[in-house]
Motif scaffolding. Structure first.
Motif, PDB file in Angstrom:
ATOM      1  N   ALA A 249      90.979 -36.275  93.750  1.00  0.00           N
ATOM      2  CA  ALA A 249      91.002 -37.745  93.736  1.00  0.00           C
ATOM      3  C   ALA A 249      89.585 -38.307  93.832  1.00  0.00           C
ATOM      4  O   ALA A 249      89.261 -39.298  93.175  1.00  0.00           O
ATOM      5  CB  ALA A 249      91.873 -38.276  94.868  1.00  0.00           C
ATOM      6  N   ARG A 250      88.731 -37.676  94.637  1.00  0.00           N
ATOM      7  CA  ARG A 250      87.356 -38.153  94.775  1.00  0.00           C
ATOM      8  C   ARG A 250      86.599 -38.020  93.463  1.00  0.00           C
ATOM      9  O   ARG A 250      85.834 -38.921  93.086  1.00  0.00           O
ATOM     10  CB  ARG A 250      86.622 -37.400  95.886  1.00  0.00           C
ATOM     11  CG  ARG A 250      85.258 -38.027  96.165  1.00  0.00           C
ATOM     12  CD  ARG A 250      84.621 -37.529  97.419  1.00  0.00           C
ATOM     13  NE  ARG A 250      84.074 -36.207  97.171  1.00  0.00           N
ATOM     14  CZ  ARG A 250      83.953 -35.250  98.081  1.00  0.00           C
ATOM     15  NH1 ARG A 250      84.347 -35.466  99.308  1.00  0.00           N
ATOM     16  NH2 ARG A 250      83.460 -34.081  97.775  1.00  0.00           N
TER      17      ARG A 250
ATOM     18  N   ASP B  81      87.775 -40.882  91.434  1.00  0.00           N
ATOM     19  CA  ASP B  81      87.193 -42.121  91.981  1.00  0.00           C
ATOM     20  C   ASP B  81      85.734 -42.284  91.559  1.00  0.00           C
ATOM     21  O   ASP B  81      85.308 -43.375  91.179  1.00  0.00           O
ATOM     22  CB  ASP B  81      87.268 -42.130  93.516  1.00  0.00           C
ATOM     23  CG  ASP B  81      88.668 -42.269  94.059  1.00  0.00           C
ATOM     24  OD1 ASP B  81      89.579 -42.676  93.303  1.00  0.00           O
ATOM     25  OD2 ASP B  81      88.867 -41.946  95.254  1.00  0.00           O
TER      26      ASP B  81
ATOM     27  N   VAL C  57      85.618 -43.221  87.941  1.00  0.00           N
ATOM     28  CA  VAL C  57      85.991 -44.628  87.755  1.00  0.00           C
ATOM     29  C   VAL C  57      84.811 -45.532  88.106  1.00  0.00           C
ATOM     30  O   VAL C  57      84.483 -46.467  87.364  1.00  0.00           O
ATOM     31  CB  VAL C  57      87.244 -44.988  88.590  1.00  0.00           C
ATOM     32  CG1 VAL C  57      87.481 -46.482  88.628  1.00  0.00           C
ATOM     33  CG2 VAL C  57      88.470 -44.262  88.033  1.00  0.00           C
ATOM     34  N   ALA C  58      84.149 -45.250  89.213  1.00  0.00           N
ATOM     35  CA  ALA C  58      82.991 -46.054  89.623  1.00  0.00           C
ATOM     36  C   ALA C  58      81.845 -45.899  88.626  1.00  0.00           C
ATOM     37  O   ALA C  58      81.173 -46.876  88.283  1.00  0.00           O
ATOM     38  CB  ALA C  58      82.540 -45.650  91.027  1.00  0.00           C
TER      39      ALA C  58
ATOM     40  N   ILE D 243      90.553 -40.168  84.439  1.00  0.00           N
ATOM     41  CA  ILE D 243      89.845 -41.426  84.705  1.00  0.00           C
ATOM     42  C   ILE D 243      90.468 -42.548  83.876  1.00  0.00           C
ATOM     43  O   ILE D 243      90.741 -43.637  84.384  1.00  0.00           O
ATOM     44  CB  ILE D 243      88.333 -41.269  84.412  1.00  0.00           C
ATOM     45  CG1 ILE D 243      87.708 -40.270  85.405  1.00  0.00           C
ATOM     46  CG2 ILE D 243      87.619 -42.613  84.467  1.00  0.00           C
ATOM     47  CD1 ILE D 243      86.332 -39.762  84.999  1.00  0.00           C
TER      48      ILE D 243
ATOM     49  N   ARG E 200      93.695 -44.010  85.205  1.00  0.00           N
ATOM     50  CA  ARG E 200      93.514 -45.043  86.236  1.00  0.00           C
ATOM     51  C   ARG E 200      93.352 -46.411  85.583  1.00  0.00           C
ATOM     52  O   ARG E 200      93.876 -47.408  86.054  1.00  0.00           O
ATOM     53  CB  ARG E 200      92.286 -44.749  87.093  1.00  0.00           C
ATOM     54  CG  ARG E 200      92.439 -43.637  88.066  1.00  0.00           C
ATOM     55  CD  ARG E 200      92.889 -44.135  89.433  1.00  0.00           C
ATOM     56  NE  ARG E 200      92.911 -43.043  90.364  1.00  0.00           N
ATOM     57  CZ  ARG E 200      91.925 -42.745  91.191  1.00  0.00           C
ATOM     58  NH1 ARG E 200      90.844 -43.486  91.229  1.00  0.00           N
ATOM     59  NH2 ARG E 200      92.033 -41.713  91.998  1.00  0.00           N
TER      60      ARG E 200
END
Length: 192
Positions: free
Chosen positions: A10-11, A14, A17-18, A58, A61
């Motif tokens: 998940a990280r 994340d 995504v960032a 990604i 999401r």
């Protein structure tokens, strides 16, 4: 998969995504995602055997976020199919213009594994909703073709607006007149 492994997976998503939000889809390398996640450059391969699988996770999401926004926009307060299409199209354009990197990645199916990680199941329901609403607004037409054409038009508006081309060509300072014109072109003029 252990809780620690699920957390790291998940990280990595994340971080991706960032990264796409700040630097665009071109910045999404395995090495850069690993560096920003604070893991070795080989660690992402444990959870995503290919770069395409990580990009797909990604993008998923992004599709989930867009679907949530679309559902909120087309809520119960919007009555006619035309009004619902307008709300859905507006939500799409708003997402595309405020999440440019993610939007670019989401529709690059040449870079993504559409069947992997449920990406197909995440991306197609929004198009199905568009087809349904077009079918209700234009029962005389092939709803899939009109919806596909409308989606292409919306995508083009978003891309050209983000580049500044439409403002220059049309003198418009707001994207909404372009949205209304696109809907009129695909659905016919709105009844008064």
């Amino acid at each position: 998969m252990s809780e620690l492994e699920t957390g790291l997976r998940a990280r990595l998503i994340d971080v991706g995504v960032a990264l796409v939000a700040t630097e665009g889809a071109q910045a999404l390398t395995l090495r850069e995602i690993a560096r920003r996640a604070g893991v070795s450059h080989g660690a992402p391969r444990r959870y995503f055997p290919t770069h395409l699988e990580l990009l797909s996770a990604i993008a998923r999401r992004g599709f989930t976020d867009l679907a949530t926004r679309a559902a909120e926009a087309v809520g119960e307060g919007v009555a006619s199919p035309r009004e619902r299409l307008t709300a859905l199209a507006h939500a799409y354009l708003e997402f595309a213009l405020t999440h440019r990197g993610m939007h670019e990645l989401m529709f690059r199916h040449d870079l993504l594994e559409s069947g992997h990680l449920g990406l197909r199941e995440t991306s197609l329901p929004l198009f199905s909703q568009l087809v349904d609403l077009v079918g209700r607004a234009r029962p005389d037409a092939d709803a899939r073709l009109v919806a596909g054409s409308l989606l292409a038009n919306l995508h083009g508006i978003a891309q050209l607006w983000s580049w500044g081309s439409l403002q220059l060509a049309t003198g418009a300072d707001d994207v909404m007149p372009l949205l209304r014109t696109a809907l009129d072109a695909h659905l016919g003029p709105e009844a008064e």
